[in-house]
Design a protein around this motif. Structure first.
Motif, PDB file in Angstrom:
ATOM      1  N   TYR A 204       0.798  -1.222   0.000  1.00  0.00           N
ATOM      2  CA  TYR A 204       0.000   0.000   0.000  1.00  0.00           C
ATOM      3  C   TYR A 204       0.831   1.273   0.000  1.00  0.00           C
ATOM      4  CZ  TYR A 204      -3.222  -3.688   1.100  1.00  0.00           C
ATOM      5  OH  TYR A 204      -3.914  -4.867   1.062  1.00  0.00           O
ATOM      6  N   GLY A 205       2.161   1.146   0.071  1.00  0.00           N
ATOM      7  CA  GLY A 205       3.056   2.281  -0.109  1.00  0.00           C
ATOM      8  C   GLY A 205       3.034   3.350   0.970  1.00  0.00           C
ATOM      9  N   ARG A 206       2.565   2.987   2.156  1.00  0.00           N
ATOM     10  CA  ARG A 206       2.556   3.936   3.267  1.00  0.00           C
ATOM     11  C   ARG A 206       3.219   3.277   4.462  1.00  0.00           C
ATOM     12  NH1 ARG A 206      -3.612   6.128   3.424  1.00  0.00           N
ATOM     13  NH2 ARG A 206      -2.781   7.531   4.989  1.00  0.00           N
ATOM     14  N   PRO A 207       3.878   4.075   5.303  1.00  0.00           N
ATOM     15  CA  PRO A 207       4.528   3.500   6.485  1.00  0.00           C
ATOM     16  C   PRO A 207       3.497   2.918   7.455  1.00  0.00           C
ATOM     17  CG  PRO A 207       4.863   5.888   6.411  1.00  0.00           C
ATOM     18  CD  PRO A 207       4.074   5.513   5.201  1.00  0.00           C
ATOM     19  N   MET A 208       3.907   1.913   8.195  1.00  0.00           N
ATOM     20  CA  MET A 208       3.022   1.251   9.146  1.00  0.00           C
ATOM     21  C   MET A 208       2.438   2.227  10.137  1.00  0.00           C
ATOM     22  SD  MET A 208       2.078  -1.691   8.663  1.00  0.00           S
ATOM     23  CE  MET A 208       0.769  -1.720   9.845  1.00  0.00           C
ATOM     24  N   GLN A 209       3.208   3.214  10.540  1.00  0.00           N
ATOM     25  CA  GLN A 209       2.709   4.158  11.541  1.00  0.00           C
ATOM     26  C   GLN A 209       1.429   4.838  11.070  1.00  0.00           C
ATOM     27  OE1 GLN A 209       4.147   4.565  14.820  1.00  0.00           O
ATOM     28  NE2 GLN A 209       1.983   5.113  14.880  1.00  0.00           N
ATOM     29  N   GLU A 210       1.341   5.150   9.786  1.00  0.00           N
ATOM     30  CA  GLU A 210       0.123   5.780   9.272  1.00  0.00           C
ATOM     31  C   GLU A 210      -1.082   4.857   9.420  1.00  0.00           C
ATOM     32  OE1 GLU A 210       0.374   7.606   5.398  1.00  0.00           O
ATOM     33  OE2 GLU A 210       2.360   8.407   5.834  1.00  0.00           O
ATOM     34  N   TRP A 211      -0.891   3.569   9.108  1.00  0.00           N
ATOM     35  CA  TRP A 211      -1.995   2.617   9.230  1.00  0.00           C
ATOM     36  C   TRP A 211      -2.400   2.434  10.690  1.00  0.00           C
ATOM     37  CZ3 TRP A 211      -4.194   2.486   4.906  1.00  0.00           C
ATOM     38  CH2 TRP A 211      -3.491   2.441   3.702  1.00  0.00           C
ATOM     39  N   LEU A 212      -1.425   2.372  11.585  1.00  0.00           N
ATOM     40  CA  LEU A 212      -1.725   2.216  13.003  1.00  0.00           C
ATOM     41  C   LEU A 212      -2.459   3.440  13.541  1.00  0.00           C
ATOM     42  CD1 LEU A 212       1.639   0.615  14.175  1.00  0.00           C
ATOM     43  CD2 LEU A 212      -0.512  -0.560  13.635  1.00  0.00           C
ATOM     44  N   ASP A 213      -2.039   4.624  13.112  1.00  0.00           N
ATOM     45  CA  ASP A 213      -2.700   5.852  13.545  1.00  0.00           C
ATOM     46  C   ASP A 213      -4.148   5.894  13.055  1.00  0.00           C
ATOM     47  OD1 ASP A 213      -0.351   6.690  14.792  1.00  0.00           O
ATOM     48  OD2 ASP A 213       0.198   8.092  13.191  1.00  0.00           O
ATOM     49  N   LEU A 214      -4.373   5.482  11.802  1.00  0.00           N
ATOM     50  CA  LEU A 214      -5.742   5.446  11.264  1.00  0.00           C
ATOM     51  C   LEU A 214      -6.628   4.509  12.077  1.00  0.00           C
ATOM     52  CD1 LEU A 214      -5.173   5.356   7.397  1.00  0.00           C
ATOM     53  CD2 LEU A 214      -6.510   7.046   8.645  1.00  0.00           C
ATOM     54  N   ALA A 215      -6.130   3.311  12.343  1.00  0.00           N
ATOM     55  CA  ALA A 215      -6.911   2.327  13.100  1.00  0.00           C
ATOM     56  C   ALA A 215      -7.167   2.812  14.522  1.00  0.00           C
ATOM     57  CB  ALA A 215      -6.203   0.979  13.109  1.00  0.00           C
ATOM     58  N   ALA A 216      -6.164   3.382  15.168  1.00  0.00           N
ATOM     59  CA  ALA A 216      -6.335   3.878  16.531  1.00  0.00           C
ATOM     60  C   ALA A 216      -7.378   4.989  16.570  1.00  0.00           C
ATOM     61  CB  ALA A 216      -4.998   4.372  17.093  1.00  0.00           C
ATOM     62  N   ALA A 217      -7.360   5.871  15.587  1.00  0.00           N
ATOM     63  CA  ALA A 217      -8.338   6.963  15.543  1.00  0.00           C
ATOM     64  C   ALA A 217      -9.752   6.416  15.395  1.00  0.00           C
ATOM     65  CB  ALA A 217      -8.007   7.921  14.403  1.00  0.00           C
ATOM     66  N   ARG A 218      -9.918   5.405  14.554  1.00  0.00           N
ATOM     67  CA  ARG A 218     -11.248   4.814  14.364  1.00  0.00           C
ATOM     68  C   ARG A 218     -11.735   4.153  15.651  1.00  0.00           C
ATOM     69  NH1 ARG A 218     -13.713   6.717   9.834  1.00  0.00           N
ATOM     70  NH2 ARG A 218     -15.256   5.172  10.387  1.00  0.00           N
ATOM     71  N   LEU A 219     -10.860   3.407  16.297  1.00  0.00           N
ATOM     72  CA  LEU A 219     -11.243   2.729  17.536  1.00  0.00           C
ATOM     73  C   LEU A 219     -11.519   3.741  18.646  1.00  0.00           C
ATOM     74  CD1 LEU A 219      -8.747  -0.247  17.349  1.00  0.00           C
ATOM     75  CD2 LEU A 219     -11.233  -0.368  17.027  1.00  0.00           C
ATOM     76  N   ASP A 220     -10.698   4.783  18.727  1.00  0.00           N
ATOM     77  CA  ASP A 220     -10.919   5.830  19.730  1.00  0.00           C
ATOM     78  C   ASP A 220     -12.255   6.545  19.509  1.00  0.00           C
ATOM     79  OD1 ASP A 220      -8.548   5.335  21.065  1.00  0.00           O
ATOM     80  OD2 ASP A 220      -7.458   6.994  20.128  1.00  0.00           O
ATOM     81  N   ALA A 221     -12.687   6.620  18.235  1.00  0.00           N
ATOM     82  CA  ALA A 221     -13.949   7.282  17.900  1.00  0.00           C
ATOM     83  C   ALA A 221     -15.159   6.382  18.161  1.00  0.00           C
ATOM     84  CB  ALA A 221     -13.928   7.725  16.444  1.00  0.00           C
ATOM     85  N   GLY A 222     -14.908   5.137  18.573  1.00  0.00           N
ATOM     86  CA  GLY A 222     -16.013   4.253  18.920  1.00  0.00           C
ATOM     87  C   GLY A 222     -16.300   3.138  17.938  1.00  0.00           C
ATOM     88  N   ASP A 223     -15.524   3.038  16.858  1.00  0.00           N
ATOM     89  CA  ASP A 223     -15.724   1.933  15.920  1.00  0.00           C
ATOM     90  C   ASP A 223     -15.460   0.602  16.601  1.00  0.00           C
ATOM     91  OD1 ASP A 223     -16.209   3.710  13.854  1.00  0.00           O
ATOM     92  OD2 ASP A 223     -14.577   2.984  12.568  1.00  0.00           O
ATOM     93  N   THR A 224     -16.211  -0.407  16.197  1.00  0.00           N
ATOM     94  CA  THR A 224     -15.907  -1.770  16.618  1.00  0.00           C
ATOM     95  C   THR A 224     -14.715  -2.253  15.787  1.00  0.00           C
ATOM     96  OG1 THR A 224     -17.305  -2.806  14.938  1.00  0.00           O
ATOM     97  CG2 THR A 224     -18.350  -2.254  17.071  1.00  0.00           C
ATOM     98  N   HIS A 225     -14.202  -3.410  16.150  1.00  0.00           N
ATOM     99  CA  HIS A 225     -13.101  -4.016  15.402  1.00  0.00           C
ATOM    100  C   HIS A 225     -13.465  -4.111  13.918  1.00  0.00           C
ATOM    101  CE1 HIS A 225      -9.644  -6.868  14.959  1.00  0.00           C
ATOM    102  NE2 HIS A 225     -10.384  -7.259  13.941  1.00  0.00           N
ATOM    103  N   MET A 226     -14.628  -4.695  13.633  1.00  0.00           N
ATOM    104  CA  MET A 226     -14.998  -4.917  12.237  1.00  0.00           C
ATOM    105  C   MET A 226     -15.329  -3.617  11.501  1.00  0.00           C
ATOM    106  SD  MET A 226     -14.233  -7.948  11.702  1.00  0.00           S
ATOM    107  CE  MET A 226     -14.729  -7.968   9.989  1.00  0.00           C
TER     108      MET A 226
END
Length: 81
Positions: free
Chosen positions: A31-53
């Motif tokens: 996907y051509g992006r550093p892992m930190q960007e993907w981790l930050d995106l996922a953390a933001a979604r989870l912090d906003a209340g998203d479930t795992h799925m």
């Protein structure tokens, strides 16, 4: 203290990887992006209340990530939050 909620792990070349981290080199290459960007995106979604799925679906639908890769990212973040 890190500026990232879930800092990306340092992956030593040649070291055998296990679990969700084993997907990280492939995720960066594919996907051509550093892992930190993907981790930050996922953390933001989870912090906003998203479930795992819901967080997995966001990575798939909005960023074109495959299911296994998206699941590995979200799983790794959830383990560390």
């Amino acid at each position: 203290m890190s500026e990232h909620r879930v800092p990306a792990p340092h992956l030593e070349p040649g070291r055998k990887l296990a679990g969700p981290v084993s997907y990280f080199p492939s995720i960066e290459r594919t996907y051509g992006r550093p892992m930190q960007e993907w981790l930050d995106l996922a953390a933001a979604r989870l912090d906003a209340g998203d479930t795992h799925m819901q967080a997995v679906a966001h990575l798939k639908d909005e960023h074109g990530m495959g299911h296994g890769h998206a699941n590995a990212v979200v799983h790794y973040v959830k383990q560390r939050l």
